[in-house]
Enzyme design. Structure first.
Site, mmCIF file in Angstrom:
data_model
loop_
_atom_site.group_PDB
_atom_site.id
_atom_site.type_symbol
_atom_site.label_atom_id
_atom_site.label_comp_id
_atom_site.label_asym_id
_atom_site.label_seq_id
_atom_site.Cartn_x
_atom_site.Cartn_y
_atom_site.Cartn_z
ATOM 1 N N ILE A 126 31.384 33.014 37.448
ATOM 2 C CA ILE A 126 31.938 33.006 38.805
ATOM 3 C C ILE A 126 32.182 34.445 39.202
ATOM 4 O O ILE A 126 32.736 35.237 38.419
ATOM 5 C CB ILE A 126 33.215 32.148 38.909
ATOM 6 C CG1 ILE A 126 33.685 32.087 40.374
ATOM 7 C CG2 ILE A 126 34.314 32.632 37.978
ATOM 8 C CD1 ILE A 126 34.690 30.987 40.659
ATOM 9 N N MET A 128 34.038 36.683 41.640
ATOM 10 C CA MET A 128 35.097 36.898 42.617
ATOM 11 C C MET A 128 35.386 38.387 42.786
ATOM 12 O O MET A 128 35.270 38.931 43.881
ATOM 13 C CB MET A 128 36.374 36.167 42.188
ATOM 14 C CG MET A 128 36.317 34.661 42.302
ATOM 15 S SD MET A 128 37.933 33.893 41.985
ATOM 16 C CE MET A 128 37.875 33.731 40.200
ATOM 17 N N GLY A 134 40.441 42.866 43.726
ATOM 18 C CA GLY A 134 40.558 42.065 42.513
ATOM 19 C C GLY A 134 41.436 40.852 42.753
ATOM 20 O O GLY A 134 40.999 39.830 43.263
ATOM 21 N N ILE A 160 32.318 40.767 35.694
ATOM 22 C CA ILE A 160 31.902 39.365 35.709
ATOM 23 C C ILE A 160 31.592 38.878 34.295
ATOM 24 O O ILE A 160 30.603 39.285 33.677
ATOM 25 C CB ILE A 160 30.682 39.164 36.631
ATOM 26 C CG1 ILE A 160 30.984 39.709 38.032
ATOM 27 C CG2 ILE A 160 30.314 37.684 36.683
ATOM 28 C CD1 ILE A 160 32.241 39.149 38.669
ATOM 29 N N PRO A 245 45.384 27.468 39.173
ATOM 30 C CA PRO A 245 46.357 27.027 38.164
ATOM 31 C C PRO A 245 45.693 26.637 36.844
ATOM 32 O O PRO A 245 46.228 26.917 35.761
ATOM 33 C CB PRO A 245 47.031 25.820 38.830
ATOM 34 C CG PRO A 245 46.943 26.127 40.287
ATOM 35 C CD PRO A 245 45.598 26.780 40.458
ATOM 36 N N GLU A 247 42.871 27.886 35.649
ATOM 37 C CA GLU A 247 42.445 29.123 34.995
ATOM 38 C C GLU A 247 43.622 29.816 34.318
ATOM 39 O O GLU A 247 43.498 30.346 33.205
ATOM 40 C CB GLU A 247 41.812 30.056 36.029
ATOM 41 C CG GLU A 247 41.322 31.368 35.444
ATOM 42 C CD GLU A 247 40.628 32.250 36.467
ATOM 43 O OE1 GLU A 247 40.403 33.437 36.158
ATOM 44 O OE2 GLU A 247 40.308 31.756 37.570
ATOM 45 N N ARG A 248 44.755 29.810 34.966
ATOM 46 C CA ARG A 248 45.927 30.489 34.397
ATOM 47 C C ARG A 248 46.471 29.750 33.182
ATOM 48 O O ARG A 248 46.944 30.380 32.237
ATOM 49 C CB ARG A 248 46.985 30.656 35.488
ATOM 50 C CG ARG A 248 46.545 31.699 36.503
ATOM 51 C CD ARG A 248 47.236 31.640 37.837
ATOM 52 N NE ARG A 248 46.646 32.650 38.723
ATOM 53 C CZ ARG A 248 46.814 32.685 40.036
ATOM 54 N NH1 ARG A 248 47.548 31.754 40.627
ATOM 55 N NH2 ARG A 248 46.251 33.634 40.759
ATOM 56 N N GLY A 345 49.273 51.566 8.581
ATOM 57 C CA GLY A 345 47.990 52.169 8.956
ATOM 58 C C GLY A 345 46.841 51.192 8.956
ATOM 59 O O GLY A 345 45.894 51.328 9.746
ATOM 60 N N GLU A 372 51.933 40.960 37.751
ATOM 61 C CA GLU A 372 52.794 41.313 38.878
ATOM 62 C C GLU A 372 52.626 40.316 40.019
ATOM 63 O O GLU A 372 53.604 39.904 40.658
ATOM 64 C CB GLU A 372 52.470 42.738 39.352
ATOM 65 C CG GLU A 372 52.852 43.832 38.373
ATOM 66 C CD GLU A 372 51.907 43.967 37.191
ATOM 67 O OE1 GLU A 372 52.266 44.647 36.223
ATOM 68 O OE2 GLU A 372 50.791 43.387 37.234
#
Length: 388
Positions: A126, A128, A134, A160, A245, A247-248, A345, A372
């Site tokens: 997709i 976008m 963005g 993409i 929703p 996708e999140r 390390g 944000e």
């Protein structure tokens, strides 16, 4: 610490989890280092996924899918994240793009594209994000003007996922003159032999090296109007908002599995690594840090389990999915950072899984909408409730 079973897990889903885990161990793990080095998985890996019945798990059987629901996608994703393999993003292909076509496509479009996606004949992406837009989808500039029975598309997209191998791309373009989201539509592009379409070189990312990511370019690209997703122009923004929703929640679901793997890897390491004659696990700081990490992982699993139950019922709302996405993706980075510190390390060496997790997880706070913006969406919902 053994993870508690998810309340939505069934015997059938556990069988799927076992099948997916065995598939990854057989087909992906032996190739992962090579895929990471070349920044892309093999194209035939998609065909193998299809042959194993692991593509489009939540798409109805009449369109070639597995006939499941979001839980099936979640089980697959959990197994993949635990195996720490890529080779391509089935999340984008099966759990996102396939659902745009299922949810908004005409019957002819569903029968044209979904079976080929389920078999692996077509890899889907997709498009976008643009170089100048963005998270703010209303600022997208890629244009699609009508010329007879075709759209003529001009513009470019960036970052993409699956762009290198993509045979099918859902392109978000501006078909109207209205500003903001009102003029946006989704046009499905079959890339094979498509004039005016090209992809750029593989992008050199910080992490997720085995999943291909690139730019796409459209130069007077003519696409039949019948490939407009659905039957009406200007519905793209609403379609995107309806699917985001899901996708999140995918981002949050993958984060839970990553946290669990990080804690397990670290527990195994500190239980055998000795410092000053004692294992690291005997030291109070180590014990406290791991206790904190396990607590974060357990809370995240409980929250995401609740979201998965809601999603399965069709009840997952935008603010809740935004909460899950931002909080889990933040906690993943925090937990991995604490775990990596306990490796000393060695945690900075890519041969150790914790180092690769550290690099792979960071993008979770960016894609699917930056964290944000997630907080802004939550705040808007709170404001609306307060004004009642």
């Amino acid at each position: 610490m053994k993870q508690r079973p998810s309340p939505w897990m069934t015997e059938e889903l556990q069988l799927l989890a076992d099948t997916a885990s065995r598939f990854f161990e057989r087909e992906a793990v032996p190739n992962d280092a090579r895929w990471r080095a070349q920044h892309v998985g093999d194209r035939d890996y998609w065909n193998k996924l299809g042959a194993a019945g692991l593509l489009c798990l939540s798409i109805p059987e009449e369109y070639g899918g597995g006939g499941g629901d979001f839980r099936h996608d979640a089980v697959f994703l959990h197994a993949q994240m635990r195996a720490m393999v890529g080779g391509g993003s089935n999340n984008v292909h099966s759990a996102i793009v396939a659902h745009y076509i299922l949810g908004y496509g005409t019957e002819a479009q569903k029968r044209r594209w979904l079976p080929k996606m389920a078999s692996g004949e077509m890899v889907a992406a997709i498009a976008m994000t643009e170089p100048g837009a963005g998270t703010d989808l209303q600022a997208l500039r890629t244009s699609a003007r009508r010329d007879g029975d075709h759209y003529v598309i001009n513009g470019s997209k960036t970052f993409i996922t699956n762009g290198w191998h993509a045979d099918l791309v859902c392109v978000v373009a501006r078909t109207g003159t209205e500003k903001g989201g009102k003029g946006l539509s989704i046009i499905v592009v079959e890339t094979k032999g498509q004039q005016g379409y090209r992809h750029g070189p593989l992008l050199d990312k910080i992490g997720q090296h085995s999943t291909d990511t690139c730019e796409l370019f459209f130069d007077e690209m003519r696409v039949p109007c019948e490939q407009l997703l659905g039957a009406e122009e200007g519905r793209g923004f609403a379609q995107l908002m309806s699917q985001l929703p899901r996708e999140r929640l995918i981002v949050a679901t993958g984060g839970v599995a990553t946290m669990q793997r990080a804690v397990e890897e670290t527990l195994a390491y500190v239980s055998q690594r000795k410092v000053f004659g004692e294992t690291l696990m005997k030291m109070q700081n180590t014990r406290f840090k791991l206790a904190e990490c396990q607590t974060h992982a357990t809370i995240a699993q409980s929250f995401v389990d609740d979201c998965i139950v809601r999603a399965t019922k069709g009840e997952l709302d935008l603010p809740t999915s935004a909460m899950a996405k931002w909080w889990v993706s933040e906690m993943v980075c925090k937990v991995i950072d604490e775990c990596l510190q306990l490796f000393g390390g060695y945690g900075y060496m890519n041969e150790y899984p914790i180092a690769r997790m550290y690099a792979d997880a960071r993008v979770g706070r960016i894609y699917g909408g930056s964290n944000e913006v997630m907080k802004e969406l939550i705040a808007r919902s709170m404001e609306t409730q307060a004004l009642g």
